[in-house]
Design a protein around this motif. Structure first.
Motif, PDB file in Angstrom:
ATOM      1  N   ALA A 158       0.811  -1.219   0.000  1.00  0.00           N
ATOM      2  CA  ALA A 158       0.000   0.000   0.000  1.00  0.00           C
ATOM      3  C   ALA A 158       0.847   1.273   0.000  1.00  0.00           C
ATOM      4  O   ALA A 158       0.344   2.355  -0.283  1.00  0.00           O
ATOM      5  CB  ALA A 158      -0.926   0.008   1.220  1.00  0.00           C
ATOM      6  N   TYR A 159       2.132   1.147   0.308  1.00  0.00           N
ATOM      7  CA  TYR A 159       3.010   2.318   0.428  1.00  0.00           C
ATOM      8  C   TYR A 159       3.256   2.946  -0.930  1.00  0.00           C
ATOM      9  O   TYR A 159       3.592   2.272  -1.901  1.00  0.00           O
ATOM     10  CB  TYR A 159       4.336   1.895   1.047  1.00  0.00           C
ATOM     11  CG  TYR A 159       5.318   3.021   1.305  1.00  0.00           C
ATOM     12  CD1 TYR A 159       5.074   3.976   2.280  1.00  0.00           C
ATOM     13  CD2 TYR A 159       6.502   3.100   0.582  1.00  0.00           C
ATOM     14  CE1 TYR A 159       5.989   4.990   2.544  1.00  0.00           C
ATOM     15  CE2 TYR A 159       7.432   4.100   0.836  1.00  0.00           C
ATOM     16  CZ  TYR A 159       7.167   5.047   1.817  1.00  0.00           C
ATOM     17  OH  TYR A 159       8.077   6.048   2.072  1.00  0.00           O
ATOM     18  N   GLY A 160       3.067   4.269  -0.985  1.00  0.00           N
ATOM     19  CA  GLY A 160       3.279   4.971  -2.233  1.00  0.00           C
ATOM     20  C   GLY A 160       3.305   6.466  -2.013  1.00  0.00           C
ATOM     21  O   GLY A 160       3.524   6.957  -0.909  1.00  0.00           O
ATOM     22  N   ARG A 161       3.051   7.181  -3.079  1.00  0.00           N
ATOM     23  CA  ARG A 161       3.132   8.640  -3.066  1.00  0.00           C
ATOM     24  C   ARG A 161       2.185   9.252  -2.027  1.00  0.00           C
ATOM     25  O   ARG A 161       2.541  10.221  -1.354  1.00  0.00           O
ATOM     26  CB  ARG A 161       2.806   9.160  -4.468  1.00  0.00           C
ATOM     27  CG  ARG A 161       2.946  10.653  -4.642  1.00  0.00           C
ATOM     28  CD  ARG A 161       2.905  11.015  -6.123  1.00  0.00           C
ATOM     29  NE  ARG A 161       3.019  12.462  -6.286  1.00  0.00           N
ATOM     30  CZ  ARG A 161       2.001  13.267  -6.546  1.00  0.00           C
ATOM     31  NH1 ARG A 161       0.782  12.750  -6.667  1.00  0.00           N
ATOM     32  NH2 ARG A 161       2.172  14.558  -6.685  1.00  0.00           N
ATOM     33  N   LEU A 162       0.987   8.692  -1.912  1.00  0.00           N
ATOM     34  CA  LEU A 162       0.007   9.240  -0.976  1.00  0.00           C
ATOM     35  C   LEU A 162       0.508   9.151   0.466  1.00  0.00           C
ATOM     36  O   LEU A 162       0.320  10.079   1.256  1.00  0.00           O
ATOM     37  CB  LEU A 162      -1.322   8.498  -1.122  1.00  0.00           C
ATOM     38  CG  LEU A 162      -2.546   9.128  -0.453  1.00  0.00           C
ATOM     39  CD1 LEU A 162      -2.778  10.540  -0.946  1.00  0.00           C
ATOM     40  CD2 LEU A 162      -3.776   8.263  -0.705  1.00  0.00           C
ATOM     41  N   ALA A 163       1.173   8.063   0.812  1.00  0.00           N
ATOM     42  CA  ALA A 163       1.713   7.904   2.157  1.00  0.00           C
ATOM     43  C   ALA A 163       2.789   8.935   2.455  1.00  0.00           C
ATOM     44  O   ALA A 163       2.821   9.534   3.533  1.00  0.00           O
ATOM     45  CB  ALA A 163       2.271   6.491   2.339  1.00  0.00           C
ATOM     46  N   VAL A 164       3.676   9.158   1.499  1.00  0.00           N
ATOM     47  CA  VAL A 164       4.764  10.123   1.711  1.00  0.00           C
ATOM     48  C   VAL A 164       4.194  11.530   1.875  1.00  0.00           C
ATOM     49  O   VAL A 164       4.571  12.264   2.801  1.00  0.00           O
ATOM     50  CB  VAL A 164       5.768  10.091   0.541  1.00  0.00           C
ATOM     51  CG1 VAL A 164       6.861  11.143   0.755  1.00  0.00           C
ATOM     52  CG2 VAL A 164       6.395   8.705   0.416  1.00  0.00           C
ATOM     53  N   LEU A 165       3.255  11.909   1.010  1.00  0.00           N
ATOM     54  CA  LEU A 165       2.675  13.253   1.091  1.00  0.00           C
ATOM     55  C   LEU A 165       1.903  13.455   2.388  1.00  0.00           C
ATOM     56  O   LEU A 165       1.862  14.561   2.930  1.00  0.00           O
ATOM     57  CB  LEU A 165       1.762  13.499  -0.110  1.00  0.00           C
ATOM     58  CG  LEU A 165       2.433  13.508  -1.485  1.00  0.00           C
ATOM     59  CD1 LEU A 165       1.406  13.783  -2.584  1.00  0.00           C
ATOM     60  CD2 LEU A 165       3.549  14.548  -1.539  1.00  0.00           C
ATOM     61  N   ALA A 166       1.300  12.389   2.898  1.00  0.00           N
ATOM     62  CA  ALA A 166       0.523  12.502   4.135  1.00  0.00           C
ATOM     63  C   ALA A 166       1.401  12.493   5.379  1.00  0.00           C
ATOM     64  O   ALA A 166       1.033  13.072   6.402  1.00  0.00           O
ATOM     65  CB  ALA A 166      -0.491  11.362   4.212  1.00  0.00           C
ATOM     66  N   GLN A 167       2.565  11.865   5.296  1.00  0.00           N
ATOM     67  CA  GLN A 167       3.354  11.627   6.503  1.00  0.00           C
ATOM     68  C   GLN A 167       4.577  12.527   6.671  1.00  0.00           C
ATOM     69  O   GLN A 167       5.134  12.611   7.754  1.00  0.00           O
ATOM     70  CB  GLN A 167       3.809  10.161   6.530  1.00  0.00           C
ATOM     71  CG  GLN A 167       2.665   9.163   6.627  1.00  0.00           C
ATOM     72  CD  GLN A 167       3.138   7.726   6.507  1.00  0.00           C
ATOM     73  OE1 GLN A 167       4.242   7.373   6.931  1.00  0.00           O
ATOM     74  NE2 GLN A 167       2.303   6.864   5.925  1.00  0.00           N
ATOM     75  N   TRP A 168       5.001  13.247   5.629  1.00  0.00           N
ATOM     76  CA  TRP A 168       6.276  13.954   5.743  1.00  0.00           C
ATOM     77  C   TRP A 168       6.189  15.183   6.640  1.00  0.00           C
ATOM     78  O   TRP A 168       7.196  15.620   7.203  1.00  0.00           O
ATOM     79  CB  TRP A 168       6.832  14.305   4.366  1.00  0.00           C
ATOM     80  CG  TRP A 168       6.246  15.498   3.666  1.00  0.00           C
ATOM     81  CD1 TRP A 168       5.050  15.565   3.031  1.00  0.00           C
ATOM     82  CD2 TRP A 168       6.858  16.778   3.478  1.00  0.00           C
ATOM     83  NE1 TRP A 168       4.857  16.795   2.466  1.00  0.00           N
ATOM     84  CE2 TRP A 168       5.963  17.568   2.723  1.00  0.00           C
ATOM     85  CE3 TRP A 168       8.080  17.343   3.861  1.00  0.00           C
ATOM     86  CZ2 TRP A 168       6.244  18.887   2.357  1.00  0.00           C
ATOM     87  CZ3 TRP A 168       8.357  18.650   3.493  1.00  0.00           C
ATOM     88  CH2 TRP A 168       7.449  19.413   2.754  1.00  0.00           C
TER      89      TRP A 168
END
Length: 267
Positions: A158-168
């Motif tokens: 499930a890890y992808g661009r959406l995770a990075v943008l939400a978590q950084w």
């Protein structure tokens, strides 16, 4: 709520991504996720007949609701009369309305987002260089699959661009899961409530650069970084300078590593 829907002849429309919630206990639990809302500004997108709206108003929130389905406006007008001064309804498309133009003070977003525009609205609220944002928290209903992508850890499917943008630069968690049977009509998938609060933004990083890096890296996620990032000027040099193996794939990089790459390219 069922009486309201029947009285106004409302039927959930698939074209608008509508699925109505009638369980008042469940709606109260959702409205409680952000914490104390008494006197707080709340943006709600796609209120429909007003189930969640009612729960928010009962918690003392000042709600601005954006609804593009004019069939729902009479039901929302009834709520505005029942809670004088607490509810403002705007007929329109939330994708074309800037929340900053609606409030003169920070706001929360609480919404059972229409499935067809939910991710686009979410990424819009997460983007931009100005941070912390004007919103205090986001409490949003998503398909469970999308919710899992938002909180996903490196190395997972499930890890992808959406995770990075939400978590950084924010903290995201699944506050609760909602069974498909709670909706009318029941969707084909399970749902979940995501709660997001702003966190400290790493220094020296352009938000737009991070977006470009993640877009390139996950746009070809099955390829090695040396291939997926080669079109981004300076990216391969940044990998070498940071000691990141260019033979790795995007899903193996941590959020912190993506931030370091974006920082190097920002400089």
């Amino acid at each position: 709520m069922r009486d309201v829907v029947q009285r106004h002849g409302l039927i959930a429309t698939k074209a608008l991504g509508q699925n109505f919630l009638f369980d008042e206990q469940l709606l109260s639990r959702i409205a409680a996720v952000p914490g104390d809302l008494k006197g707080a500004n709340v943006l709600e997108v796609g209120p429909g007949p007003g189930g969640l709206t009612r729960a928010l108003l009962r918690r003392g929130a000042n709600v601005t609701a954006i609804e593009m389905d004019r069939r729902c406006l009479p039901a929302l007008a009834e709520l505005a009369e029942a809670f004088p001064g607490q509810l403002k309804v705007i007929e329109g498309d939330a994708m074309k309305i800037a929340p900053a133009e609606l409030f003169d003070a920070p706001w929360h977003v609480v919404a059972n987002l229409p499935y067809n525009v939910g991710t686009a609205l979410f990424t819009g609220w997460l983007s931009g260089q100005d941070w912390p944002p004007q919103w205090r928290s986001l409490t949003l209903m998503f398909q469970q699959e999308v919710a899992e992508r938002i909180i996903a850890a490196p190395g997972s499917d499930a890890y992808g661009r959406l995770a990075v943008l939400a978590q950084w630069r924010s903290n995201a968690r699944i506050a609760m899961r909602v069974h498909r049977s709670a909706f009318t009509p029941p969707p084909k998938v399970m749902s979940a409530i995501i709660h997001v609060e702003p966190a400290a933004m790493p220094e020296g990083v352009s938000a737009r650069m991070l977006e470009r890096v993640t877009e390139a890296a996950f746009g070809q996620r099955r390829k090695m970084l040396r291939q997926s990032l080669k079109g981004l000027p300076g990216a391969l040099d940044a990998l070498e300078a940071l000691g990141i193996d260019p033979q790795r794939r995007a899903e193996t990089l941590s959020v912190a590593e993506f931030v370091e790459i974006a920082r190097a390219l920002t400089k």
